[in-house]
Design a protein around this motif. Structure first.
Motif, PDB file in Angstrom:
ATOM      1  N   PHE A 189     -21.603-109.134  38.017  1.00 49.47           N
ATOM      2  CA  PHE A 189     -20.946-108.353  39.069  1.00 49.47           C
ATOM      3  C   PHE A 189     -21.465-108.659  40.475  1.00 49.47           C
ATOM      4  CE2 PHE A 189     -20.080-105.624  35.381  1.00 49.47           C
ATOM      5  CZ  PHE A 189     -18.741-105.369  35.585  1.00 49.47           C
ATOM      6  N   ALA A 190     -22.580-109.383  40.579  1.00 48.73           N
ATOM      7  CA  ALA A 190     -23.284-109.556  41.862  1.00 48.73           C
ATOM      8  C   ALA A 190     -22.387-109.909  43.043  1.00 48.73           C
ATOM      9  CB  ALA A 190     -24.405-110.581  41.707  1.00 48.73           C
ATOM     10  N   PRO A 191     -21.449-110.874  42.902  1.00 51.61           N
ATOM     11  CA  PRO A 191     -20.646-111.249  44.080  1.00 51.61           C
ATOM     12  C   PRO A 191     -19.737-110.127  44.568  1.00 51.61           C
ATOM     13  CG  PRO A 191     -20.483-112.904  42.328  1.00 51.61           C
ATOM     14  CD  PRO A 191     -21.104-111.687  41.730  1.00 51.61           C
ATOM     15  N   GLU A 192     -19.464-109.135  43.710  1.00 50.09           N
ATOM     16  CA  GLU A 192     -18.492-108.090  44.050  1.00 50.09           C
ATOM     17  C   GLU A 192     -19.137-106.770  44.446  1.00 50.09           C
ATOM     18  OE1 GLU A 192     -16.150-107.783  40.557  1.00 50.09           O
ATOM     19  OE2 GLU A 192     -15.284-109.781  40.733  1.00 50.09           O
ATOM     20  N   VAL A 193     -20.464-106.675  44.406  1.00 52.52           N
ATOM     21  CA  VAL A 193     -21.127-105.402  44.701  1.00 52.52           C
ATOM     22  C   VAL A 193     -21.121-105.145  46.203  1.00 52.52           C
ATOM     23  CG1 VAL A 193     -23.271-104.078  44.570  1.00 52.52           C
ATOM     24  CG2 VAL A 193     -22.578-105.526  42.649  1.00 52.52           C
ATOM     25  N   ALA A 194     -20.660-103.951  46.598  1.00 55.87           N
ATOM     26  CA  ALA A 194     -20.697-103.532  47.999  1.00 55.87           C
ATOM     27  C   ALA A 194     -21.962-102.697  48.212  1.00 55.87           C
ATOM     28  CB  ALA A 194     -19.460-102.717  48.345  1.00 55.87           C
TER      29      ALA A 194
ATOM     30  N   ARG B 134     -21.028 -98.216  43.011  1.00 54.60           N
ATOM     31  CA  ARG B 134     -20.840 -98.650  41.617  1.00 54.60           C
ATOM     32  C   ARG B 134     -19.660 -99.606  41.445  1.00 54.60           C
ATOM     33  NH1 ARG B 134     -19.073 -92.595  40.226  1.00 54.60           N
ATOM     34  NH2 ARG B 134     -17.055 -92.641  41.287  1.00 54.60           N
ATOM     35  N   PRO B 135     -19.897-100.765  40.811  1.00 54.87           N
ATOM     36  CA  PRO B 135     -18.792-101.615  40.370  1.00 54.87           C
ATOM     37  C   PRO B 135     -18.371-101.224  38.954  1.00 54.87           C
ATOM     38  CG  PRO B 135     -20.850-102.796  40.118  1.00 54.87           C
ATOM     39  CD  PRO B 135     -21.197-101.436  40.663  1.00 54.87           C
ATOM     40  N   THR B 136     -19.273-100.537  38.254  1.00 51.41           N
ATOM     41  CA  THR B 136     -19.111 -99.957  36.922  1.00 51.41           C
ATOM     42  C   THR B 136     -20.375 -99.133  36.726  1.00 51.41           C
ATOM     43  OG1 THR B 136     -18.870-100.448  34.547  1.00 51.41           O
ATOM     44  CG2 THR B 136     -20.095-102.048  35.847  1.00 51.41           C
ATOM     45  N   SER B 137     -20.446 -98.318  35.676  1.00 47.81           N
ATOM     46  CA  SER B 137     -21.496 -97.289  35.676  1.00 47.81           C
ATOM     47  C   SER B 137     -22.566 -97.405  34.594  1.00 47.81           C
ATOM     48  CB  SER B 137     -20.845 -95.902  35.593  1.00 47.81           C
ATOM     49  OG  SER B 137     -20.067 -95.651  36.735  1.00 47.81           O
ATOM     50  N   GLU B 138     -22.637 -98.543  33.903  1.00 44.15           N
ATOM     51  CA  GLU B 138     -23.675 -98.668  32.881  1.00 44.15           C
ATOM     52  C   GLU B 138     -25.062 -98.355  33.448  1.00 44.15           C
ATOM     53  OE1 GLU B 138     -20.231-100.545  31.088  1.00 44.15           O
ATOM     54  OE2 GLU B 138     -21.080-100.583  33.100  1.00 44.15           O
TER      55      GLU B 138
ATOM     56  N   VAL C 172     -15.711 -99.692  43.160  1.00 40.94           N
ATOM     57  CA  VAL C 172     -15.499-100.673  44.223  1.00 40.94           C
ATOM     58  C   VAL C 172     -16.011-102.031  43.755  1.00 40.94           C
ATOM     59  CG1 VAL C 172     -16.155-101.372  46.555  1.00 40.94           C
ATOM     60  CG2 VAL C 172     -15.610 -98.970  46.074  1.00 40.94           C
ATOM     61  N   ARG C 173     -15.159-103.033  43.842  1.00 44.24           N
ATOM     62  CA  ARG C 173     -15.544-104.418  43.569  1.00 44.24           C
ATOM     63  C   ARG C 173     -15.009-105.258  44.732  1.00 44.24           C
ATOM     64  NH1 ARG C 173     -14.372-104.767  36.984  1.00 44.24           N
ATOM     65  NH2 ARG C 173     -15.734-103.000  36.467  1.00 44.24           N
ATOM     66  N   TRP C 174     -15.923-105.735  45.546  1.00 36.66           N
ATOM     67  CA  TRP C 174     -15.527-106.393  46.788  1.00 36.66           C
ATOM     68  C   TRP C 174     -15.083-107.821  46.514  1.00 36.66           C
ATOM     69  CZ3 TRP C 174     -14.721-102.973  50.353  1.00 36.66           C
ATOM     70  CH2 TRP C 174     -14.347-103.403  51.628  1.00 36.66           C
ATOM     71  N   GLU C 175     -13.869-107.914  45.951  1.00 34.16           N
ATOM     72  CA  GLU C 175     -13.314-109.213  45.580  1.00 34.16           C
ATOM     73  C   GLU C 175     -12.976-110.021  46.826  1.00 34.16           C
ATOM     74  OE1 GLU C 175     -11.605-110.038  42.272  1.00 34.16           O
ATOM     75  OE2 GLU C 175     -11.427-108.071  41.331  1.00 34.16           O
ATOM     76  N   PHE C 176     -13.104-111.338  46.705  1.00 36.33           N
ATOM     77  CA  PHE C 176     -12.744-112.216  47.814  1.00 36.33           C
ATOM     78  C   PHE C 176     -11.507-113.049  47.508  1.00 36.33           C
ATOM     79  CE2 PHE C 176     -17.080-111.086  48.794  1.00 36.33           C
ATOM     80  CZ  PHE C 176     -17.008-110.841  50.158  1.00 36.33           C
TER      81      PHE C 176
ATOM     82  N   ARG D  90      -5.241-106.438  41.791  1.00 33.48           N
ATOM     83  CA  ARG D  90      -6.567-106.905  42.215  1.00 33.48           C
ATOM     84  C   ARG D  90      -6.887-106.271  43.561  1.00 33.48           C
ATOM     85  NH1 ARG D  90      -9.910-110.445  40.158  1.00 33.48           N
ATOM     86  NH2 ARG D  90      -8.436-111.255  38.642  1.00 33.48           N
ATOM     87  N   SER D  91      -7.556-105.121  43.515  1.00 29.46           N
ATOM     88  CA  SER D  91      -7.886-104.404  44.738  1.00 29.46           C
ATOM     89  C   SER D  91      -9.386-104.140  44.789  1.00 29.46           C
ATOM     90  CB  SER D  91      -7.108-103.087  44.818  1.00 29.46           C
ATOM     91  OG  SER D  91      -7.326-102.299  43.664  1.00 29.46           O
ATOM     92  N   ARG D  92      -9.865-103.837  45.968  1.00 24.29           N
ATOM     93  CA  ARG D  92     -11.313-103.664  46.142  1.00 24.29           C
ATOM     94  C   ARG D  92     -11.787-102.288  45.692  1.00 24.29           C
ATOM     95  NH1 ARG D  92     -11.988-106.970  51.895  1.00 24.29           N
ATOM     96  NH2 ARG D  92     -12.361-108.986  50.898  1.00 24.29           N
ATOM     97  N   GLU D  93     -10.915-101.323  45.754  1.00 23.60           N
ATOM     98  CA  GLU D  93     -11.212-100.006  45.178  1.00 23.60           C
ATOM     99  C   GLU D  93     -10.080 -99.666  44.239  1.00 23.60           C
ATOM    100  OE1 GLU D  93     -11.828 -95.293  46.422  1.00 23.60           O
ATOM    101  OE2 GLU D  93     -11.082 -96.720  47.900  1.00 23.60           O
ATOM    102  N   PHE D  94     -10.413 -99.146  43.064  1.00 19.92           N
ATOM    103  CA  PHE D  94      -9.357 -98.745  42.139  1.00 19.92           C
ATOM    104  C   PHE D  94      -9.808 -97.544  41.322  1.00 19.92           C
ATOM    105  CE2 PHE D  94     -11.690-102.372  40.327  1.00 19.92           C
ATOM    106  CZ  PHE D  94     -12.116-101.871  39.096  1.00 19.92           C
ATOM    107  N   LEU D  95      -8.832 -96.889  40.726  1.00 24.24           N
ATOM    108  CA  LEU D  95      -9.095 -95.741  39.859  1.00 24.24           C
ATOM    109  C   LEU D  95      -9.147 -96.209  38.415  1.00 24.24           C
ATOM    110  CD1 LEU D  95      -6.638 -93.112  41.399  1.00 24.24           C
ATOM    111  CD2 LEU D  95      -9.014 -93.576  42.028  1.00 24.24           C
ATOM    112  N   TRP D  96      -9.981 -95.544  37.645  1.00 24.79           N
ATOM    113  CA  TRP D  96     -10.037 -95.847  36.216  1.00 24.79           C
ATOM    114  C   TRP D  96     -10.650 -94.686  35.463  1.00 24.79           C
ATOM    115  CZ3 TRP D  96     -14.161-100.206  34.926  1.00 24.79           C
ATOM    116  CH2 TRP D  96     -15.441 -99.778  35.255  1.00 24.79           C
TER     117      TRP D  96
END
Length: 514
Positions: free
Chosen positions: A114-119, A136-140, A168-172, A180-186
């Motif tokens: 997840f490193a490249p996408e962490v804000a 959080r990019p995910t919550s483990e 939040v996953r700061w995709e480039f 493919r969005s930087r913030e999403f619901l799940w």
């Protein structure tokens, strides 16, 4: 895919009911799609999600405002899924949005994925924080230090929690609404068990619920299968998924994932319990999630050149009723008949509404509600009233039928079921028509360039998958494994891998993906 803004929406909310006086109808022409699905899929998609009033673009790239037309669909899916997981004794939790760097770094393989996408948050006001805090990019890594605290004995197991939240996953890569969005619901479920057998069983139970969301609610056909070692969840033991396919782009879409994490996280976060024999054991863990991406997959699958097409089970509005007055006709009686029709349908549990806006013509309203994908349209004019009937028009295929008022509820319910079934069957036929079985590299390349969903025999070696990615890398993106389907065709003895020529071990889906 383009993320440019689409054109304007339908304009204005619903007005009050029309009276007996005639009013000049304002002729509106700025409605309709500028792009066709087959000609420019990216611009078409961007236009549909805006014009149908599902999203509004925000001033931060990759972030979107989800409007009621999208959020209500999400709520229908949430209502179904939440009820099902509560039957499995899942409990609702909410964990914080932020995670410290030292905790995030604790599980090396996981954070590398997840490193490249962490804000990161680095300031509070004008002051630098003592240490940066991740969103959080995910919550483990957010949850598991507390699992370690809460689990002591086998009596504390299983621990099964779920939260509905944002990540939040700061995709480039190019942002695409929903997909493919930087913030999403799940929702994200996290569970711990005493045995691997229990964990394995739950992985498949949840995957089946995800299949139902896609196939039975969103009318999108999916394949259930297992991800390759290269494509599995970082730090997990194995990953299962439901995979959709978009014929227009020739791309697969990972619809949802259900992971068995094994004991890796238990080891890192010291999640152990005293078993019934008095010795300590590590737990077996799972995590699983689906996101608002599911809405985008539905739009891509069913939408057409008129706009959105909604499956009735998730349509915020299943029926729109439109009065069709003529010149020199008292509109009051027509509008009252329309109101009675809406009330009758709503009493029967059908989601219905009335469009009495006087500044739009009936034809404009037809186009507006077609753009928004409402499954059925009911038109009522003077002739319909005289004949005690209503005209019903289907959004999926445009079929029209004049239905006696007395039979309306029964017939509308039947039509809604037919629309739901037809959307799934049509989507499945289109998906299946794109499926190409290949046995050689040359066949694979031809199928890939033809935007096919490829099923190929594979030796199941990571180096071979890396090689396929390298050899297919280009402007459209590299090919990769989508999943190995649980339903495996026969693999005759002596079958060789399409990419390496080594003995094949399984059939796997391959292709480009979102």
């Amino acid at each position: 895919m383009s993320s440019g803004k689409g054109g304007g929406g339908g304009g204005g909310g619903k007005g009050g009911a029309g009276g007996g006086k005639k009013k000049e109808v304002k002729k509106e022409t700025k409605l309709g799609m500028a792009y066709k699905k087959d000609d420019n899929f990216g611009e078409w998609y961007s236009e549909v999600v805006v014009n149908s009033e599902m999203i509004e673009y925000y001033d931060i790239s990759g972030c979107y405002i989800l409007r009621p037309w999208a959020m209500e669909i999400w709520e229908f899916l949430k209502e179904f899924f939440d009820a099902e997981i509560k039957k499995l004794k899942l409990k609702p939790y909410y964990f914080p949005l932020f995670v410290t760097e030292n905790v995030l770094q604790k599980e090396k393989d996981h954070i590398e994925g997840f490193a490249p996408e962490v804000a990161w948050v680095t300031k509070s006001g004008k002051s630098d924080l003592e240490a940066p805090i991740a969103i959080r990019p995910t919550s483990e890594t957010v949850m598991y230090p507390y699992f370690s605290k809460w689990i002591r004995s086998h009596r504390d197991l299983p621990l099964r929690c779920n939260q509905w939240c944002n990540v939040v996953r700061w995709e480039f890569s190019n942002p695409t609404p929903f997909i493919r969005s930087r913030e999403f619901l799940w929702q994200e479920g996290h569970t711990a068990f005493a045995t691997k057998e229990e964990a394995d069983e739950e992985v498949l139970q949840i995957l089946e619920l995800y299949r139902k969301i896609y196939e039975e609610f969103l009318a999108v056909p999916v394949s259930k299968g297992r991800k390759s070692e290269m494509e599995k969840f970082a730090g997990g033991l194995y990953t299962t998924s439901v995979e959709a396919f978009i014929p227009n782009t020739g791309r697969g879409v990972q619809g949802a994932t259900s992971h068995c994490l094994g004991q890796n996280f238990a080891k890192m976060f010291d999640i152990t319990f005293e078993n019934d024999k008095g010795s300590r054991s590590m737990v077996w863990q799972n995590s699983w999630a689906y996101t608002t991406r599911s809405i985008g997959v539905m739009v891509m699958t069913h939408g057409d050149d008129k706009g959105l097409v909604l499956p009735p089970r998730v349509a915020p509005l299943q029926v729109i009723v439109i009065p069709v007055p003529y010149k020199d006709v008292d509109t009051t009686a027509i509008v009252n008949e329309c109101k009675k029709t809406v009330e009758t349908l709503e009493k029967a549990g059908i989601r219905a509404d009335l469009d009495t806006r006087e500044n739009y013509s009936p034809g404009w309203k037809y186009s507006h509600w077609e753009m928004k994908g409402v499954p059925l349209r009911i038109e009522i004019g003077p002739k319909d009233m005289a004949n005690n009937q209503a005209r019903v028009v289907r959004r999926d295929n445009g079929a029209k039928a004049d239905i006696p008022t007395a039979d309306l509820v029964e017939k509308v319910n039947g039509l809604l079921d037919e629309v739901q079934k037809n959307l799934f069957e049509t989507a499945k036929q289109k998906r299946d028509a794109c499926l190409k079985v290949v046995n050689t590299w040359d066949e694979f390349i031809v199928a890939l360039n033809d935007k096919k969903l490829i099923l190929a025999p594979w030796c199941d070696e990571e180096e071979v998958e890396k090689d396929v990615k390298a050899r297919t890398k280009g402007d459209l993106g590299a090919a990769k494994t989508l999943c190995t389907p649980f339903e495996q065709p026969d693999l005759p003895e002596g079958t060789t891998c399409f990419a390496s020529g080594k003995p094949a071990k399984k059939w796997s889906f391959w292709g480009r993906s979102y």
